[in-house]
Write a protein that holds these residues in place. Structure first.
Motif, PDB file in Angstrom:
ATOM      1  N   ALA A 161      32.370  19.035  65.562  1.00  0.00           N
ATOM      2  CA  ALA A 161      33.993  19.240  66.270  1.00  0.00           C
ATOM      3  C   ALA A 161      34.718  18.270  66.530  1.00  0.00           C
ATOM      4  CB  ALA A 161      34.162  19.961  67.250  1.00  0.00           C
ATOM      5  N   GLY A 162      34.435  17.031  67.232  1.00  0.00           N
ATOM      6  CA  GLY A 162      34.681  15.780  67.786  1.00  0.00           C
ATOM      7  C   GLY A 162      35.470  14.709  66.459  1.00  0.00           C
ATOM      8  N   LYS A 163      33.933  14.480  65.699  1.00  0.00           N
ATOM      9  CA  LYS A 163      34.205  14.218  64.282  1.00  0.00           C
ATOM     10  C   LYS A 163      35.123  14.603  63.638  1.00  0.00           C
ATOM     11  CE  LYS A 163      33.035   9.844  62.251  1.00  0.00           C
ATOM     12  NZ  LYS A 163      33.025   9.389  62.176  1.00  0.00           N
ATOM     13  N   ILE A 164      35.553  15.848  62.781  1.00  0.00           N
ATOM     14  CA  ILE A 164      35.836  16.627  62.353  1.00  0.00           C
ATOM     15  C   ILE A 164      37.498  16.579  63.109  1.00  0.00           C
ATOM     16  CG2 ILE A 164      37.222  18.491  60.946  1.00  0.00           C
ATOM     17  CD1 ILE A 164      33.727  19.433  61.523  1.00  0.00           C
ATOM     18  N   PHE A 165      38.098  16.392  63.836  1.00  0.00           N
ATOM     19  CA  PHE A 165      38.831  16.348  64.335  1.00  0.00           C
ATOM     20  C   PHE A 165      39.661  14.943  64.066  1.00  0.00           C
ATOM     21  CE2 PHE A 165      42.706  16.613  67.837  1.00  0.00           C
ATOM     22  CZ  PHE A 165      43.187  18.112  67.009  1.00  0.00           C
ATOM     23  N   ASP A 166      38.434  13.861  64.385  1.00  0.00           N
ATOM     24  CA  ASP A 166      38.718  12.460  64.532  1.00  0.00           C
ATOM     25  C   ASP A 166      39.184  12.068  63.201  1.00  0.00           C
ATOM     26  OD1 ASP A 166      39.357   9.695  65.963  1.00  0.00           O
ATOM     27  OD2 ASP A 166      37.216   9.002  64.787  1.00  0.00           O
ATOM     28  N   VAL A 167      38.217  12.594  61.903  1.00  0.00           N
ATOM     29  CA  VAL A 167      38.654  12.193  60.477  1.00  0.00           C
ATOM     30  C   VAL A 167      39.850  12.641  59.714  1.00  0.00           C
ATOM     31  CG1 VAL A 167      37.879  12.676  58.616  1.00  0.00           C
ATOM     32  CG2 VAL A 167      35.881  12.050  60.368  1.00  0.00           C
ATOM     33  N   HIS A 168      40.492  13.695  60.178  1.00  0.00           N
ATOM     34  CA  HIS A 168      41.318  14.204  60.578  1.00  0.00           C
ATOM     35  C   HIS A 168      42.567  14.115  61.436  1.00  0.00           C
ATOM     36  CE1 HIS A 168      40.168  16.132  56.647  1.00  0.00           C
ATOM     37  NE2 HIS A 168      38.629  16.857  57.246  1.00  0.00           N
ATOM     38  N   ARG A 169      42.640  12.945  61.742  1.00  0.00           N
ATOM     39  CA  ARG A 169      44.031  12.149  62.936  1.00  0.00           C
ATOM     40  C   ARG A 169      44.958  12.694  61.976  1.00  0.00           C
ATOM     41  NH1 ARG A 169      42.490   7.374  65.668  1.00  0.00           N
ATOM     42  NH2 ARG A 169      40.220   8.511  65.184  1.00  0.00           N
TER      43      ARG A 169
END
Length: 191
Positions: A161-169
């Motif tokens: 979740a953190g990685k996905i959110f970071d990728v789509h910042r």
């Protein structure tokens, strides 16, 4: 003979693992996006109230609907219930995409409530499936395997979740599409 000798139990464990990852990613992304939306869109004094309302909406189905979900699990096929609930998850996730696309806070809250209802009704058939499927001597092993995969899924879900959110910042609302994909994968694994 271990519980994994049954393809039904193996499919169940895989489905539960994907369900846990998908559900946790969805909840964390919804929480992050909801907070981002509320903080960006509402006055600061209303943001805390909206976030508190979201927490309430996520909690109340577990309290109010828990007995009913247990009743259904006792009176209907657990396998069919889990599949129907997984199919409902796809629809709820799709509604979540709509909620974020149209930037509707009430619809986002409704999706959060529906996800809590989904989780409430999924827990009893999940818990009752192992004793009905495994031999008495392998129930403890199957339950421990299910617990282990649940904890691994929680850890993976939090990281993803953190990685996905970071990728789509730059466009965080695109993160909800992952949730629909994960719901579809989890549902497919249940069949």
């Amino acid at each position: 003979m271990g519980p994994l000798s049954s393809s039904i139990v193996a499919a169940f464990v895989v489905t539960m693992h994907r369900l846990c990852i998908a559900s946790l990613i969805w909840m964390l992304i919804i929480k992050m996006l909801l907070q981002l939306y509320v903080i960006q869109s509402l006055a600061a004094d209303h943001a805390e109230s909206a976030i508190a309302t979201a927490s309430f909406l996520f909690t109340i189905p577990f309290v109010l609907l828990g007995p009913w979900s247990g009743y259904l699990a006792d009176h209907f096929s657990k396998t069919i219930l889990m599949r129907v609930i997984k199919l409902a998850e796809i629809a709820i996730m799709a509604l979540g995409v709509v909620a974020f696309t149209v930037k509707s806070l009430p619809l986002m809250m409704a999706v959060l409530l529906l996800m809590a209802v989904h989780s409430t009704f999924f827990a009893p058939p999940k818990s009752g499936f192992i004793p009905e499927t495994c031999s008495p001597q392998s129930i403890s092993f199957a339950n421990s395997l299910l617990s282990m995969t649940t904890f691994v899924a929680i850890i993976c879900g939090m990281a993803l979740a953190g990685k996905i959110f970071d990728v789509h910042r730059e466009s965080p609302y695109q993160a909800v599409y992952y949730c629909v994909g994960l719901a579809i994968l989890g549902t497919a694994a249940s069949f």
